[in-house]
Design a protein around this motif. Structure first.
Motif, PDB file in Angstrom:
ATOM      1  N   ASP A  89      82.582  19.128 -30.645  1.00  0.00           N
ATOM      2  CA  ASP A  89      82.611  18.423 -31.928  1.00  0.00           C
ATOM      3  C   ASP A  89      83.977  18.486 -32.594  1.00  0.00           C
ATOM      4  N   HIS A  90      84.837  19.417 -32.182  1.00  0.00           N
ATOM      5  CA  HIS A  90      86.174  19.501 -32.736  1.00  0.00           C
ATOM      6  C   HIS A  90      87.088  18.403 -32.199  1.00  0.00           C
ATOM      7  N   TYR A  91      86.706  17.810 -31.072  1.00  0.00           N
ATOM      8  CA  TYR A  91      87.564  16.833 -30.407  1.00  0.00           C
ATOM      9  C   TYR A  91      86.972  15.432 -30.386  1.00  0.00           C
ATOM     10  N   ILE A  92      85.660  15.321 -30.425  1.00  0.00           N
ATOM     11  CA  ILE A  92      84.991  14.018 -30.331  1.00  0.00           C
ATOM     12  C   ILE A  92      84.213  13.763 -31.621  1.00  0.00           C
ATOM     13  N   PRO A  93      84.683  12.843 -32.480  1.00  0.00           N
ATOM     14  CA  PRO A  93      84.011  12.610 -33.774  1.00  0.00           C
ATOM     15  C   PRO A  93      82.535  12.274 -33.640  1.00  0.00           C
ATOM     16  N   ASP A  94      82.140  11.529 -32.602  1.00  0.00           N
ATOM     17  CA  ASP A  94      80.734  11.167 -32.455  1.00  0.00           C
ATOM     18  C   ASP A  94      79.862  12.394 -32.178  1.00  0.00           C
ATOM     19  N   VAL A  95      80.437  13.394 -31.503  1.00  0.00           N
ATOM     20  CA  VAL A  95      79.703  14.638 -31.271  1.00  0.00           C
ATOM     21  C   VAL A  95      79.605  15.436 -32.568  1.00  0.00           C
ATOM     22  N   GLU A  96      80.640  15.372 -33.381  1.00  0.00           N
ATOM     23  CA  GLU A  96      80.601  16.033 -34.686  1.00  0.00           C
ATOM     24  C   GLU A  96      79.429  15.516 -35.523  1.00  0.00           C
ATOM     25  N   GLY A  97      79.100  14.231 -35.344  1.00  0.00           N
ATOM     26  CA  GLY A  97      77.977  13.657 -36.072  1.00  0.00           C
ATOM     27  C   GLY A  97      76.663  14.335 -35.739  1.00  0.00           C
ATOM     28  N   LEU A  98      76.537  14.892 -34.536  1.00  0.00           N
ATOM     29  CA  LEU A  98      75.320  15.620 -34.174  1.00  0.00           C
ATOM     30  C   LEU A  98      75.176  16.882 -35.008  1.00  0.00           C
ATOM     31  N   ARG A  99      76.284  17.548 -35.276  1.00  0.00           N
ATOM     32  CA  ARG A  99      76.233  18.759 -36.092  1.00  0.00           C
ATOM     33  C   ARG A  99      75.795  18.434 -37.518  1.00  0.00           C
ATOM     34  N   ARG A 100      76.247  17.314 -38.026  1.00  0.00           N
ATOM     35  CA  ARG A 100      75.863  16.920 -39.391  1.00  0.00           C
ATOM     36  C   ARG A 100      74.388  16.523 -39.462  1.00  0.00           C
ATOM     37  N   MET A 101      73.800  16.251 -38.322  1.00  0.00           N
ATOM     38  CA  MET A 101      72.391  15.882 -38.273  1.00  0.00           C
ATOM     39  C   MET A 101      71.497  17.026 -38.751  1.00  0.00           C
TER      40      MET A 101
END
Length: 375
Positions: A89-101
């Motif tokens: 999530d530190h490198y791929i913004p779309d993966v960061e969105g999973l953390r915000r889920m």
């Protein structure tokens, strides 16, 4: 800006019945889920020098571990293996969105999103974690087995780095497909084995060790207590047996220490502890005030950033950014809520508007601590 994934979960019911109590399987946790990174992209990320990556292989009944970065030939293996890439999530913004889920859990508790790829039969072995984790299935299928509750006394196989359980008792079993999610509480043994090739997104949460919290609190206590203060016992009884430390003496010592601990009013140590980053953020290229004065319209929270805040008395707010804290007026709380909730904040400012204010001071602080970048 990272996407806003919708999690099919009754949050209140989950927190009341499952969080840190028992596991929960959520079928179709994200409707129509399309994994934001595939196996090939993950393999490419694991080749980067700054990315933390591991390969675990089970060969001839033995578990082997290799650390990245990796070259192409590292992915050509005959035995079952899995690639694990930390903090994707530190490198791929779309993966960061999973953390915000899963932002219904306080952001200071969130750790990172680890993504794994496994060849058919690939696994990291039966193990347990000291933290909560949501296991979201990406491509393919993975069979998860849940076992016994574990602690530090649970026996592990001999290995310098891997924590694989010596014994594993299967109590539940679930086959996860794309979009399914399994919540596993701390201490519960679990073992995931790939059915064909698959990817899994592990949304982990950090839990500060009691030892670390006590250490930080003690540091704060040492700083706040006057060196001239000593133990006192004005209501002492006559000592009957020479050399004895009585139960009443020990009780008085405990009371003295308790009062000293309660005298510590500064609670900033906790926010600083839980926002410490995994690694030092890169230094700011230039002066923070110069960035602010140049004018920009968008503030973005960096994927690796650790940001939290605490409402204080007297209309103030304590802001914690990558292990550093500073006090601001409570008027900046809406900005903090937007940054923590959405990962961004839009701002209108002309280049001529250089007057110092709470907002500019906040952005300068967040720039200096490596929490945001501006556009």
């Amino acid at each position: 800006m990272s996407p806003r994934w919708q999690l099919n979960l009754d949050r209140a019911s989950f927190l009341e019945q499952y969080w840190q109590r028992r596991p929960l399987l959520v079928r179709g946790a994200i409707e129509g889920f399309v994994p934001p990174i595939d196996a090939n992209e993950l393999a490419g990320l694991a080749m980067e020098e700054e990315v933390e990556a591991r390969i675990i292989e089970q060969h001839n009944g033995r578990w082997q571990l290799e650390h990245g970065p990796f070259a192409d030939n590292a992915y050509q293996r005959s035995a079952p293996w899995t690639l694990l890439v930390q903090s994707v999530d530190h490198y791929i913004p779309d993966v960061e969105g999973l953390r915000r889920m899963v932002d219904f859990i306080p952001q200071w508790r969130a750790d990172d999103v680890m993504v794994s790829y496994a060849a058919d039969g690939g696994s990291v072995g039966p193990h347990y974690d000291n933290y909560d984790v949501f296991l979201l299935q990406g491509e393919g299928e993975r069979l998860w087995q849940l076992g016994q509750n574990c602690d530090e006394s649970s026996r592990l196989l001999p290995h310098d780095e891997l924590r694989i359980l010596e014994k594993f008792t299967v109590k539940q079993e679930f086959l996860l497909q794309c979009g399914d999610m399994l919540y596993v509480p701390p201490g519960l043994a679990h073992w995931g084995v790939a059915r064909g090739e698959c990817t899994t997104f592990s949304l982990g949460f950090r839990a500060p060790r009691i030892l670390d919290m006590v250490s930080r609190w003690a540091d704060q206590l040492v700083e706040s207590i006057e060196g001239a203060e000593f133990y006192q016992d004005p209501e002492r009884d006559t000592s009957i047996r020479p050399g004895e430390i009585s139960a009443k003496d020990v009780h008085q010592v405990r009371e003295t220490m308790r009062k000293a601990l309660e005298s510590v009013k500064d609670e900033h140590w906790f926010g600083e502890l839980v926002t410490e980053p995994r690694s030092e953020p890169p230094p700011l290229d230039g002066d923070a005030r110069a960035y602010w004065a140049s004018g920009f319209s968008q503030v973005e929270l960096l994927g690796a950033a650790r940001l939290a805040w605490q409402h204080q008395p007297n209309n103030a707010v304590q802001v914690y950014a990558n292990g550093v804290s500073r006090t601001f007026a409570a008027s900046v709380i809406p900005i903090l809520e937007q940054l923590c909730g959405n990962g961004s904040f839009r701002i209108e400012q002309s280049k001529n508007n250089k007057a110092p204010n709470d907002r500019s001071a906040l952005f300068e602080f967040l720039l200096e601590t490596g929490v945001i970048h501006v556009q």
